[in-house]
Design a protein around this motif. Structure first.
Motif, short mmCIF file in Angstrom:
data_model
loop_
_atom_site.label_atom_id
_atom_site.label_comp_id
_atom_site.label_asym_id
_atom_site.label_seq_id
_atom_site.Cartn_x
_atom_site.Cartn_y
_atom_site.Cartn_z
N ASP A 123 0.85 -1.19 0.00
CA ASP A 123 0.00 0.00 0.00
C ASP A 123 0.89 1.24 0.00
O ASP A 123 1.88 1.30 0.72
CB ASP A 123 -0.89 0.01 1.24
CG ASP A 123 -1.96 -1.07 1.20
OD1 ASP A 123 -2.37 -1.45 0.09
OD2 ASP A 123 -2.37 -1.54 2.28
N PRO A 124 0.49 2.25 -0.81
CA PRO A 124 -0.63 2.26 -1.75
C PRO A 124 -0.24 1.65 -3.10
O PRO A 124 0.74 2.06 -3.71
CB PRO A 124 -0.95 3.74 -1.90
CG PRO A 124 0.34 4.45 -1.59
CD PRO A 124 1.11 3.58 -0.65
N VAL A 125 -1.02 0.65 -3.53
CA VAL A 125 -0.73 -0.04 -4.78
C VAL A 125 -1.12 0.85 -5.96
O VAL A 125 -1.95 1.75 -5.82
CB VAL A 125 -1.47 -1.39 -4.86
CG1 VAL A 125 -1.02 -2.31 -3.74
CG2 VAL A 125 -2.98 -1.19 -4.80
N PRO A 126 -0.53 0.62 -7.13
CA PRO A 126 -0.83 1.44 -8.29
C PRO A 126 -2.33 1.48 -8.60
O PRO A 126 -3.00 0.45 -8.61
CB PRO A 126 -0.06 0.75 -9.42
CG PRO A 126 1.08 0.08 -8.73
CD PRO A 126 0.52 -0.37 -7.41
N GLY A 127 -2.83 2.69 -8.82
CA GLY A 127 -4.24 2.87 -9.15
C GLY A 127 -5.14 3.00 -7.95
O GLY A 127 -6.32 3.33 -8.09
N GLN A 128 -4.61 2.74 -6.75
CA GLN A 128 -5.42 2.84 -5.54
C GLN A 128 -4.82 3.83 -4.54
O GLN A 128 -5.13 3.78 -3.35
CB GLN A 128 -5.56 1.46 -4.90
CG GLN A 128 -6.28 0.46 -5.78
CD GLN A 128 -6.43 -0.89 -5.12
OE1 GLN A 128 -6.47 -1.01 -3.90
NE2 GLN A 128 -6.49 -1.95 -5.93
N GLU A 129 -3.97 4.72 -5.02
CA GLU A 129 -3.40 5.73 -4.13
C GLU A 129 -4.49 6.71 -3.71
O GLU A 129 -5.44 6.96 -4.46
CB GLU A 129 -2.29 6.50 -4.84
CG GLU A 129 -1.14 5.64 -5.32
CD GLU A 129 -1.28 5.13 -6.75
OE1 GLU A 129 -0.32 4.56 -7.29
OE2 GLU A 129 -2.39 5.31 -7.32
N PRO A 130 -4.38 7.29 -2.52
CA PRO A 130 -5.34 8.32 -2.09
C PRO A 130 -5.43 9.44 -3.12
O PRO A 130 -4.44 9.78 -3.78
CB PRO A 130 -4.76 8.81 -0.77
CG PRO A 130 -3.95 7.66 -0.25
CD PRO A 130 -3.39 6.99 -1.47
N ALA A 131 -6.61 10.00 -3.24
CA ALA A 131 -6.85 11.02 -4.28
C ALA A 131 -5.92 12.22 -4.14
O ALA A 131 -5.60 12.88 -5.14
CB ALA A 131 -8.30 11.47 -4.22
#
Length: 483
Positions: free
Chosen positions: A409-417
């Motif tokens: 975490d944070p994995v690609p595409g799921q990072e905080p906005a």
């Protein structure tokens, strides 16, 4: 250096072993690696060594070619057991260079750099196992090859000797429990997953015996402690951690066997034994289970295999060479596994052409304990499984992605906005990579980005004529570097 005085080289490459798995490097380790610890006491341990990539195929490309993996046709991820060769046909490797210089060369273990299988159909898995295999180690400078095509969890499950399988598959594998995971595929009658590490080790011991009277280079890429995690009966429960820890001890025992054989043959003094890992430890080791008993394979570093963070690519590196390295040495210089090519070249007095070892820097001054007026490396470039770049220079590490670029975490595409698009860490103050300073040090960001762009565009990061990268230079991750 006269041929008779040239040192032998044994390069042992663990598969997915973390920096923290070796007790000599980790004061809090719960795994007692007695043979590796002895090797470190008798040689040199590196505390700032790195693989070029956080995953295996790319790292292996760099080790053997002296060229960063992202210059090859593989811009992200890894190859599988049926995939085509990655090393370019005319490219010099460490093996072909040493062979030209009079060394006997052998690759024993996990190749994982692609092969040209003879096809019996249109599907790449439709292989005619009765026909020769091309594009492998024997076509890239190795006199002898015995091993497997890719990881031990990747089909086909066959041994290959030089350019032929030793037995044609006659069954298909089943998928056992998660800690012993391997993919479905054809299995040869002489192939048993739980015996592979022992079989390969015996081949190395036999090869040492066979080549004892001439200089040799043995590249031994282990199949462990990568999945399937299969410690043999004498090691089960021995570590006091879990089955992964037991498997690490089995790797440690392999090192002990090889060093004992060299001593038996009277070759130990002038043989360089290198032990390292292709990347950091995999989450398959079950970090939560290991942490419950106080063991962290990533030591104090953030992340795991696949990540752009230190845990993905900072790896153990121990080198023993009684004739050339002072016992008990510790080296804190930043080095990279891509450096093997130019180190070996300097060792034997070989002049590399401009289109060879474009990113390799000789580490021989470090081995000899020579004082340095400046760092050997201007900088080192890292790469994650999704192709994200990082560049490290001194205290600063610039990561051209908003997250791990891998599996943490944070994995690609799921990072905080609200994640910044890039990360900058001062490793002297923040080795855990938690305080992103990208907005506080814009001049550092720009300097490192500019340096990385020059490395990419010049086709090299060392002095010499400009070279061409293989494949396109406009893959998505590269856009993050240039914007």
């Amino acid at each position: 250096m006269a041929n008779g005085n040239r040192p032998n080289i044994v390069y042992i490459l663990a598969d997915d072993m973390g920096y923290g798995d070796i007790s000599y490097l980790n004061e809090a380790s719960k795994i007692n690696t007695i043979h590796l610890d002895r090797m470190a006491r008798e040689g040199m341990a590196f505390t700032d060594a790195h693989s070029s990539s956080a995953v295996c195929t790319p790292s292996r490309y760099s080790i053997l070619t002296g060229r960063y993996n992202w210059r090859s046709a593989l811009k992200q991820f890894v190859l599988f057991g049926y995939d085509a060769p990655l090393i370019e046909k005319e490219r010099m490797t460490v093996a072909s260079m040493l062979k030209e210089a009079g060394y006997r060369t052998a690759c024993i273990g996990k190749w994982h750099l692609g092969l040209d299988w003879s096809r019996s159909g249109d599907n790449k898995e439709d292989v005619d196992f009765t026909r020769p295999v091309s594009g492998g180690p024997v076509e890239h400078g190795f006199d002898y090859f015995f091993g497997i095509s890719a990881s031990l969890d990747m089909a086909p499950y066959v041994y290959i000797e030089n350019d032929r399988v030793t037995a044609v598959p006659d069954s298909f594998s089943q998928n056992p429990d998660p800690m012993q995971m391997w993919r479905h595929g054809p299995v040869a009658p002489d192939f048993k997953h739980e015996e592979v590490l022992q079989v390969l080790t015996q081949k190395v011991l036999d090869t040492l015996e066979t080549n004892r009277d001439e200089p040799f280079f043995i590249y031994f890429p282990l199949t462990a402690p990568h999945t399937p995690i299969l410690p043999s009966e004498p090691f089960q429960g021995k570590s006091g951690t879990n089955s992964y820890g037991d498997f690490v001890l089995m790797c440690d025992d392999v090192v002990g066997q090889i060093n004992a054989k060299l001593e038996e043959l009277g070759l130990s003094d002038n043989t360089i034994v290198i032990y390292t890992s292709d990347n950091g430890c995999s989450p398959r080791a079950n970090y939560s289970e290991l942490l419950q008993v106080g063991h962290n394979p990533s030591y104090i570093f953030r992340g795991t295999k696949a990540d752009i963070y230190e845990g993905g690519h900072r790896i153990p590196l121990i080198i023993k060479w009684p004739a050339g390295i002072q016992a008990g040495s510790i080296c804190g210089e930043t080095v990279c596994l891509v450096d093997l090519m130019r180190t070996a070249a300097e060792l034997i007095g070989y002049q590399l052409p401009d289109n060879t070892g474009e990113d390799s820097v000789s580490n021989l001054p470090l081995w000899r304990g020579e004082p340095l007026a400046a760092p050997l490396r201007e900088a080192v470039v890292h790469h994650s499984i999704d192709g994200s770049f990082s560049i490290r220079q001194g205290r600063w590490k610039l990561e051209l992605c908003p997250g791990s670029g891998g599996w943490s975490d944070p994995v690609p595409g799921q990072e905080p906005a609200d994640s910044p698009p890039i990360q900058l860490y001062d490793l002297t103050q923040d080795i855990g990579e938690r305080r992103n300073m990208w907005d506080q040090q814009p001049e550092v960001v720009e300097r490192l980005r500019t340096l990385l762009i020059s490395y990419i565009e010049d086709g090299r990061s060392t002095p010499g004529a400009r070279q061409q990268n293989t494949g396109v230079d406009d893959w998505p991750q590269l856009a993050r570097v240039r914007r």
